[in-house]
Design a protein around this motif. Structure first.
Motif, PDB file in Angstrom:
ATOM      1  N   ALA A 222       0.628  -1.771   0.112  1.00  0.00           N
ATOM      2  CA  ALA A 222       0.664   0.161  -0.012  1.00  0.00           C
ATOM      3  C   ALA A 222       0.761   1.457   0.123  1.00  0.00           C
ATOM      4  CB  ALA A 222      -0.937  -0.024   1.016  1.00  0.00           C
ATOM      5  N   SER A 223       2.267   1.320   0.910  1.00  0.00           N
ATOM      6  CA  SER A 223       2.421   3.013   0.901  1.00  0.00           C
ATOM      7  C   SER A 223       3.600   2.683  -0.536  1.00  0.00           C
ATOM      8  CB  SER A 223       4.045   2.140   2.227  1.00  0.00           C
ATOM      9  OG  SER A 223       4.732   3.822   2.179  1.00  0.00           O
ATOM     10  N   ILE A 224       3.902   2.329  -1.413  1.00  0.00           N
ATOM     11  CA  ILE A 224       4.902   1.365  -2.486  1.00  0.00           C
ATOM     12  C   ILE A 224       3.396   2.598  -3.327  1.00  0.00           C
ATOM     13  CG2 ILE A 224       5.718   0.234  -4.384  1.00  0.00           C
ATOM     14  CD1 ILE A 224       6.493  -1.993  -3.104  1.00  0.00           C
ATOM     15  N   PHE A 225       2.431   2.254  -3.652  1.00  0.00           N
ATOM     16  CA  PHE A 225       1.373   2.269  -3.975  1.00  0.00           C
ATOM     17  C   PHE A 225       1.183   3.922  -4.460  1.00  0.00           C
ATOM     18  CE2 PHE A 225      -3.111   3.160  -5.463  1.00  0.00           C
ATOM     19  CZ  PHE A 225      -2.460   3.151  -6.628  1.00  0.00           C
ATOM     20  N   THR A 226       1.382   4.192  -2.601  1.00  0.00           N
ATOM     21  CA  THR A 226      -0.036   5.897  -2.548  1.00  0.00           C
ATOM     22  C   THR A 226       1.420   6.606  -2.486  1.00  0.00           C
ATOM     23  OG1 THR A 226       0.614   5.224   0.107  1.00  0.00           O
ATOM     24  CG2 THR A 226      -1.349   4.940  -0.849  1.00  0.00           C
ATOM     25  N   SER A 227       2.607   5.803  -2.453  1.00  0.00           N
ATOM     26  CA  SER A 227       4.056   6.709  -2.168  1.00  0.00           C
ATOM     27  C   SER A 227       3.917   7.591  -3.832  1.00  0.00           C
ATOM     28  CB  SER A 227       5.207   6.350  -1.613  1.00  0.00           C
ATOM     29  OG  SER A 227       5.023   5.815  -0.213  1.00  0.00           O
ATOM     30  N   ASN A 228       3.577   6.329  -4.750  1.00  0.00           N
ATOM     31  CA  ASN A 228       3.858   6.820  -6.276  1.00  0.00           C
ATOM     32  C   ASN A 228       3.131   7.791  -6.504  1.00  0.00           C
ATOM     33  OD1 ASN A 228       3.174   5.407  -9.048  1.00  0.00           O
ATOM     34  ND2 ASN A 228       5.265   6.406  -9.235  1.00  0.00           N
ATOM     35  N   ILE A 229       1.827   7.306  -6.585  1.00  0.00           N
ATOM     36  CA  ILE A 229       0.434   8.796  -6.689  1.00  0.00           C
ATOM     37  C   ILE A 229       0.846  10.008  -6.024  1.00  0.00           C
ATOM     38  CG2 ILE A 229      -1.293   8.606  -7.008  1.00  0.00           C
ATOM     39  CD1 ILE A 229       0.153   6.135  -8.720  1.00  0.00           C
ATOM     40  N   GLY A 230       1.004  10.812  -6.975  1.00  0.00           N
ATOM     41  CA  GLY A 230       1.301  12.334  -6.677  1.00  0.00           C
ATOM     42  C   GLY A 230       0.675  13.450  -7.460  1.00  0.00           C
ATOM     43  N   SER A 231       1.046  14.468  -8.042  1.00  0.00           N
ATOM     44  CA  SER A 231       1.211  15.430  -8.266  1.00  0.00           C
ATOM     45  C   SER A 231       1.023  15.352  -9.960  1.00  0.00           C
ATOM     46  CB  SER A 231       1.717  16.771  -8.219  1.00  0.00           C
ATOM     47  OG  SER A 231       3.020  16.311  -8.272  1.00  0.00           O
ATOM     48  N   GLU A 232       2.211  14.261 -10.614  1.00  0.00           N
ATOM     49  CA  GLU A 232       2.495  14.241 -11.430  1.00  0.00           C
ATOM     50  C   GLU A 232       1.334  12.826 -12.351  1.00  0.00           C
ATOM     51  OE1 GLU A 232       4.618  11.166  -9.482  1.00  0.00           O
ATOM     52  OE2 GLU A 232       4.366  13.108  -8.787  1.00  0.00           O
ATOM     53  N   HIS A 233      -0.210  12.651 -11.451  1.00  0.00           N
ATOM     54  CA  HIS A 233      -0.693  11.446 -11.410  1.00  0.00           C
ATOM     55  C   HIS A 233      -2.192  11.960 -11.718  1.00  0.00           C
ATOM     56  CE1 HIS A 233       1.781   8.948 -10.561  1.00  0.00           C
ATOM     57  NE2 HIS A 233       1.349   7.886 -11.093  1.00  0.00           N
ATOM     58  N   LEU A 234      -2.225  12.730 -11.027  1.00  0.00           N
ATOM     59  CA  LEU A 234      -3.344  14.204 -10.190  1.00  0.00           C
ATOM     60  C   LEU A 234      -3.439  14.985 -11.519  1.00  0.00           C
ATOM     61  CD1 LEU A 234      -3.955  14.196  -6.870  1.00  0.00           C
ATOM     62  CD2 LEU A 234      -4.861  12.401  -8.436  1.00  0.00           C
ATOM     63  N   ILE A 235      -2.352  15.497 -11.846  1.00  0.00           N
ATOM     64  CA  ILE A 235      -2.760  16.932 -12.826  1.00  0.00           C
ATOM     65  C   ILE A 235      -1.828  16.629 -14.097  1.00  0.00           C
ATOM     66  CG2 ILE A 235      -1.234  19.213 -13.303  1.00  0.00           C
ATOM     67  CD1 ILE A 235      -1.705  19.582 -11.126  1.00  0.00           C
ATOM     68  N   GLY A 236      -0.524  15.392 -14.259  1.00  0.00           N
ATOM     69  CA  GLY A 236       0.504  15.485 -14.959  1.00  0.00           C
ATOM     70  C   GLY A 236      -0.079  14.175 -16.305  1.00  0.00           C
ATOM     71  N   LEU A 237       0.025  12.925 -15.306  1.00  0.00           N
ATOM     72  CA  LEU A 237      -0.709  11.638 -16.476  1.00  0.00           C
ATOM     73  C   LEU A 237      -2.781  12.272 -16.507  1.00  0.00           C
ATOM     74  CD1 LEU A 237      -0.115   8.647 -17.122  1.00  0.00           C
ATOM     75  CD2 LEU A 237      -0.994   8.540 -15.136  1.00  0.00           C
ATOM     76  N   ALA A 238      -3.117  12.586 -15.967  1.00  0.00           N
ATOM     77  CA  ALA A 238      -4.263  12.773 -16.326  1.00  0.00           C
ATOM     78  C   ALA A 238      -4.753  14.129 -17.934  1.00  0.00           C
ATOM     79  CB  ALA A 238      -5.528  13.300 -14.924  1.00  0.00           C
ATOM     80  N   GLY A 239      -3.679  14.884 -17.561  1.00  0.00           N
ATOM     81  CA  GLY A 239      -3.579  15.507 -18.392  1.00  0.00           C
ATOM     82  C   GLY A 239      -2.972  15.132 -19.595  1.00  0.00           C
ATOM     83  N   THR A 240      -1.756  14.317 -19.701  1.00  0.00           N
ATOM     84  CA  THR A 240      -1.232  13.640 -20.926  1.00  0.00           C
ATOM     85  C   THR A 240      -2.528  13.115 -21.244  1.00  0.00           C
ATOM     86  OG1 THR A 240       0.977  13.694 -19.211  1.00  0.00           O
ATOM     87  CG2 THR A 240       0.959  12.728 -21.388  1.00  0.00           C
ATOM     88  N   GLY A 241      -3.181  12.438 -20.901  1.00  0.00           N
ATOM     89  CA  GLY A 241      -4.073  11.342 -21.227  1.00  0.00           C
ATOM     90  C   GLY A 241      -5.065  12.293 -22.177  1.00  0.00           C
ATOM     91  N   ALA A 242      -5.386  13.444 -21.841  1.00  0.00           N
ATOM     92  CA  ALA A 242      -6.157  14.571 -22.283  1.00  0.00           C
ATOM     93  C   ALA A 242      -5.381  14.962 -24.176  1.00  0.00           C
ATOM     94  CB  ALA A 242      -6.565  15.468 -21.230  1.00  0.00           C
ATOM     95  N   SER A 243      -4.297  15.091 -23.529  1.00  0.00           N
ATOM     96  CA  SER A 243      -4.067  16.344 -24.642  1.00  0.00           C
ATOM     97  C   SER A 243      -2.608  15.021 -25.765  1.00  0.00           C
ATOM     98  CB  SER A 243      -2.598  16.782 -23.868  1.00  0.00           C
ATOM     99  OG  SER A 243      -1.507  16.432 -23.350  1.00  0.00           O
ATOM    100  N   SER A 244      -2.422  13.280 -25.429  1.00  0.00           N
ATOM    101  CA  SER A 244      -1.647  12.892 -26.088  1.00  0.00           C
ATOM    102  C   SER A 244      -1.924  11.374 -26.084  1.00  0.00           C
ATOM    103  CB  SER A 244      -0.356  12.821 -25.779  1.00  0.00           C
ATOM    104  OG  SER A 244       0.398  14.551 -25.803  1.00  0.00           O
TER     105      SER A 244
END
Length: 560
Positions: A48-70
């Protein structure tokens, strides 16, 4: 945000505070207790800690934003459960045998003290100036958009959200250490997953179902070579994500991040034994299959909804272009009813807090163990804990001071920070990979492999800054290599250069003694160590690992 949403957020905070209070009552008498949770973590807490430590702003903004653009191209970096399996099956035995606290400490045992100092410095500076900065900056933006509040008490709500996020996270990290990070992640993981799955389901419903979503996105051509938004494998001439560069560099970055970075591996080092550590990585690998579906695909869904509504769904920037980075917050604010919005906000809060808490704890551990303790080796365990707490406070202060800089040049700096991982990874990855695979790898080779990677990274980043400012610079070989060359291919070539550097220097310098590398390289384990490793896994561990690899292969086949 309605009253029911605030009630849900309030309940989440009460539960979180209760966990922190419980953790505070546990013993933190020594540095192992504070930084590694007493080395008694179970596989659930580790995964659980491996997963939640990995999930940060790069997912909430960056990854979703990249999905919307690319579209689907960034999935190479996210569908990496298989890489976490490499951590569990290949690296965990070496790390657990060495009984180290930090990854730089492991390099000292394998190579020399200079290698430890170099990696410690690189890691600590990059954490404070990149990961902490981006998470705090993006966290403020997310909550400003989700809550829809411009000002509160006459103060820009961005500042309230950003500084509040830092201070709340810092308090429970300072008082609880690694245990607070591990046990709060057990609460944060299901909330994050539930909230994100709700977004995915409601988003698919809004766009008309999976088939309609795929039809809308596959109708969009994203380059001059006929590749569609839903294509994972892009033409090798694609300026952003050529398939060969994407496959190689995503693997290089993934290897560095999942198998050698203190930020992630510290969770594994907290395991009570090799069995729990490995099973924690298997659980974390299962969870790592999800971000593509709960962050990247929702970003593509936001794009599809925007197309079907004639551009009325996603906000526009000052130039009139679609603000793709607002994809995930927009889905939250526009699709969710009262109560569910509060739950998803809790999930976002959980992701950002867990990511920050892990950063604070890892940064303070690197300073305390790799710098302070080496300078003052006779420091008592209680004083080491106190130094770790003070170091966390310093990291928090630096993070807050960095916010104004991020705010003023946020978009530009955020783009540069995406390059940092692709430049940090090759040198570090080459040193760890050859260090455990080749007995001949020498101490000097490890040291200069790190230096080579660092020098190339600094030149590349400097060139990007310079040529971005001086737009009329003459076309030279230097500009062609260090600025114009595609970042994915550059990272792949950089790996080759670093590997060759380590190999050549190893052949020209003295080989390490058998005693020096005992248990740290393939083929050097004692019969007792081999027996202990074999006893730490059974057929179920193999079966689950095969399932994860099969899901990954199926994903590549479907979106190829």
């Amino acid at each position: 945000m309605q009253s029911l949403d605030w009630l849900v957020i309030g309940i989440f905070c009460v539960i979180l505070i209760s966990i922190v209070i419980w953790v505070m009552r546990q013993k933190n008498d020594n540095s192992a207790d504070y930084f590694l949770g007493g080395r008694d973590a179970t596989w659930i807490a580790i995964g659980a800690s491996i997963f939640t430590s990995n999930i940060g702003s790069e997912h909430l903004i960056g990854l979703a934003g990249t999905g919307a653009s690319s579209g689907m191209a960034m999935a190479h970096w996210e569908i990496q459960g298989w890489m976490i399996l490499i951590l569990g099956w290949v690296f965990v035995p070496f790390y657990m045998r060495s009984m180290v606290y930090t990854m730089p400490e492991f390099l000292e045992k394998r190579y020399n003290p200079q290698s430890r100092t170099i990696l410690s410095g690189i890691s600590l500076i990059s954490y404070v100036l990149t990961k902490v900065a981006v998470t705090v900056y993006a966290g403020g933006l997310v909550f400003q958009q989700v809550f829809g509040i411009k000002e509160l008490w006459g103060i820009d709500f961005f500042w309230i959200a950003a500084i509040g996020l830092v201070l709340i996270t810092a308090i429970y990290t300072i008082v609880g250490g690694m245990k607070s990070v591990l046990y709060t992640s057990i609460l944060q993981t299901p909330i994050l997953l539930l909230g994100s799955i709700i977004i995915l389901v409601l988003g698919l419903k809004a766009v008309g179902g999976w088939d309609e979503f795929m039809s809308t996105c596959s109708a969009v051509t994203i380059n001059d070579y006929g590749d569609k938004m839903t294509d994972l494998i892009r033409d090798n001439r694609d300026p952003q994500y050529p398939w060969l560069g994407a496959l190689i560099t995503s693997a290089v970055i993934g290897f560095w991040y999942w198998c050698t970075d203190q930020y992630i591996v510290q969770r594994v080092l907290s395991g009570k034994n090799e069995k729990e550590a490995r099973r924690g990585t298997i659980f974390g690998a299962y969870l790592k299959l999800l971000p593509v579906f709960i962050f990247l695909i929702p970003g593509m869904i936001a794009y599809a909804i925007n197309v079907k509504t004639g551009g009325a769904f996603l906000p526009l920037d000052n130039a009139g272009n679609v603000l793709s980075d607002a994809a995930f917050p927009t889905l939250v604010s526009k699709l969710l009813p009262a109560g569910l919005k509060g739950l998803v906000v809790c999930g976002i809060l959980a992701a950002l807090m867990s990511s920050l808490a892990s950063l604070f704890n890892s940064s303070s551990m690197l300073f305390t163990i790799d710098f302070y303790k080496r300078l003052k080796p006779n420091t008592s365990e209680k004083n080491l804990v106190r130094i770790g707490q003070i170091a966390t406070v310093v990291v928090v202060v630096l993070g807050i001071l960095w916010i104004p800089i991020m705010r003023s040049i946020g978009n530009v700096l955020y783009n540069y920070l995406q390059d940092v991982q692709s430049l940090l990874a090759p040198g570090i990855a080459s040193v760890f990979l050859l260090g455990i695979c080749w007995k001949r790898t020498s101490a000097k080779a490890g040291q200069w492999g790190l230096v080579t990677g660092l020098v190339i990274a600094i030149i590349r980043l400097g060139a990007k800054v310079y040529y971005s400012i001086v737009t009329d610079a003459a076309q030279t070989w230097f500009k062609a290599v260090f600025y114009d060359f595609n970042w994915l291919f550059f990272s792949g070539c950089m790996l080759i250069v670093c590997l060759l550097t380590v190999i050549i220097i190893s052949l020209c310098t003295e080989a390490p003694s058998a005693e020096k590398i005992q248990g740290l390289v393939f083929g050097t384990a004692t019969p007792e160590q081999k027996a202990a490793s074999r006893a730490s896994w059974n057929h179920w561990d193999v079966i689950h690992s095969v399932i994860i690899i099969a899901i990954t292969v199926a994903f590549y086949w479907y979106f190829w």
